[in-house]
Design a protein around this motif. Sequence first.
Motif, PDB file in Angstrom:
ATOM      1  N   ARG A  45       0.831  -1.208   0.000  1.00  0.00           N
ATOM      2  CA  ARG A  45       0.000   0.000   0.000  1.00  0.00           C
ATOM      3  C   ARG A  45       0.867   1.260   0.000  1.00  0.00           C
ATOM      4  O   ARG A  45       0.360   2.360   0.200  1.00  0.00           O
ATOM      5  CB  ARG A  45      -0.939  -0.010   1.199  1.00  0.00           C
ATOM      6  N   ALA A  46       2.178   1.096  -0.214  1.00  0.00           N
ATOM      7  CA  ALA A  46       3.080   2.252  -0.177  1.00  0.00           C
ATOM      8  C   ALA A  46       2.715   3.269  -1.248  1.00  0.00           C
ATOM      9  O   ALA A  46       2.844   4.475  -1.033  1.00  0.00           O
ATOM     10  CB  ALA A  46       4.523   1.784  -0.344  1.00  0.00           C
ATOM     11  N   ASP A  47       2.276   2.811  -2.404  1.00  0.00           N
ATOM     12  CA  ASP A  47       1.889   3.713  -3.498  1.00  0.00           C
ATOM     13  C   ASP A  47       0.405   3.549  -3.799  1.00  0.00           C
ATOM     14  O   ASP A  47      -0.008   3.497  -4.940  1.00  0.00           O
ATOM     15  CB  ASP A  47       2.736   3.436  -4.747  1.00  0.00           C
ATOM     16  N   VAL A  65      -5.819   1.777  -6.613  1.00  0.00           N
ATOM     17  CA  VAL A  65      -4.777   1.009  -7.296  1.00  0.00           C
ATOM     18  C   VAL A  65      -3.468   1.200  -6.552  1.00  0.00           C
ATOM     19  O   VAL A  65      -3.271   2.192  -5.835  1.00  0.00           O
ATOM     20  CB  VAL A  65      -4.608   1.441  -8.768  1.00  0.00           C
ATOM     21  N   THR A  66      -2.572   0.247  -6.731  1.00  0.00           N
ATOM     22  CA  THR A  66      -1.207   0.383  -6.239  1.00  0.00           C
ATOM     23  C   THR A  66      -0.269   0.013  -7.374  1.00  0.00           C
ATOM     24  O   THR A  66      -0.560  -0.900  -8.160  1.00  0.00           O
ATOM     25  CB  THR A  66      -0.959  -0.508  -5.003  1.00  0.00           C
ATOM     26  N   ARG A 213      -7.588   2.645 -14.394  1.00  0.00           N
ATOM     27  CA  ARG A 213      -6.429   2.703 -15.300  1.00  0.00           C
ATOM     28  C   ARG A 213      -5.789   4.087 -15.285  1.00  0.00           C
ATOM     29  O   ARG A 213      -4.557   4.210 -15.284  1.00  0.00           O
ATOM     30  CB  ARG A 213      -6.859   2.325 -16.720  1.00  0.00           C
ATOM     31  N   GLU A 214      -6.611   5.121 -15.277  1.00  0.00           N
ATOM     32  CA  GLU A 214      -6.077   6.478 -15.254  1.00  0.00           C
ATOM     33  C   GLU A 214      -5.301   6.745 -13.970  1.00  0.00           C
ATOM     34  O   GLU A 214      -4.261   7.407 -13.982  1.00  0.00           O
ATOM     35  CB  GLU A 214      -7.212   7.494 -15.404  1.00  0.00           C
ATOM     36  N   PRO A 219       1.427  10.168 -12.117  1.00  0.00           N
ATOM     37  CA  PRO A 219       2.712  10.144 -11.409  1.00  0.00           C
ATOM     38  C   PRO A 219       2.499   9.845  -9.933  1.00  0.00           C
ATOM     39  O   PRO A 219       1.458  10.173  -9.358  1.00  0.00           O
ATOM     40  CB  PRO A 219       3.262  11.555 -11.616  1.00  0.00           C
ATOM     41  N   ALA A 220       3.477   9.227  -9.330  1.00  0.00           N
ATOM     42  CA  ALA A 220       3.384   8.913  -7.904  1.00  0.00           C
ATOM     43  C   ALA A 220       3.256  10.200  -7.105  1.00  0.00           C
ATOM     44  O   ALA A 220       3.876  11.218  -7.442  1.00  0.00           O
ATOM     45  CB  ALA A 220       4.615   8.134  -7.458  1.00  0.00           C
ATOM     46  N   PRO A 221       2.433  10.202  -6.054  1.00  0.00           N
ATOM     47  CA  PRO A 221       2.277  11.413  -5.251  1.00  0.00           C
ATOM     48  C   PRO A 221       3.581  11.783  -4.550  1.00  0.00           C
ATOM     49  O   PRO A 221       4.388  10.918  -4.220  1.00  0.00           O
ATOM     50  CB  PRO A 221       1.189  11.015  -4.241  1.00  0.00           C
TER      51      PRO A 221
END
Length: 234
Positions: A45-47, A65-66, A213-214, A219-221
């Motif tokens: 759950r890190a991302d 999503v992860t 999907r979007e 980009p990663a927060p």
Amino acid sequence: MFSSIYTLICLILSQTHESINQFNFYMRKILTLFLLLATTALVSRADFRKVATFQDNYGTHEVGVTVTSDGSWYCLVDFDTDSDAQVSLVYSPGQIEALQQFFKDLKAKYLDWVKVARDNNVKKILKRVPLQSPTAVAMWVNGSGEVSYTTDTVVFEPLFQNSDDAGTKFQVFNAVGIEDKDNSSYRNTVHMNFQNAMQIQSLINALNPSRLREAAKRPAPRTSTPSSVDDLFK
């Protein structure tokens, strides 16, 4: 590894004279389990990126999503459990539409059976709904933040039941036991419980394939803390 397992199952089934249909059934179950456990080995759950929420009898839960370090992504659906541990069911991108369709079919069957029960003045009923969800792997985060997976896959096979003595309210529910692969003494139960069609619809809406999907493409927060206000503006 798969060839050895395949040979072993062939031998067992030939000795017990099992039918070819039963053989195919067991093979699908075993291959699904191995593939899910293998492909979700790096999921955490890190991302985690929340996409939507849904309502059931236990409250509000998240769907999102992860994304893994290699760019793969998975859909996580949170459900209630018997403990305080956070549990997500992990689905691959190729399962999302089938999962959404499962809940669409469940909603349709729920509405149909509620009407039949009320039209025929059925006060008490407990009946299995002839539907089965796609297979998931359960992932839970314990109190120390560590992630565990289960050796058992999770498949919902919902039940239809009256939820009051008067037979005016009905629910669809299921409870699936799971076990920590690293500690067999640690067990949990994942609960699915919907008291009305609106609750089921909220999960159908949350499982929007395009939105998921979007979210995976974004980009990663930002996770680092800026040293000053100026660092926020690049």
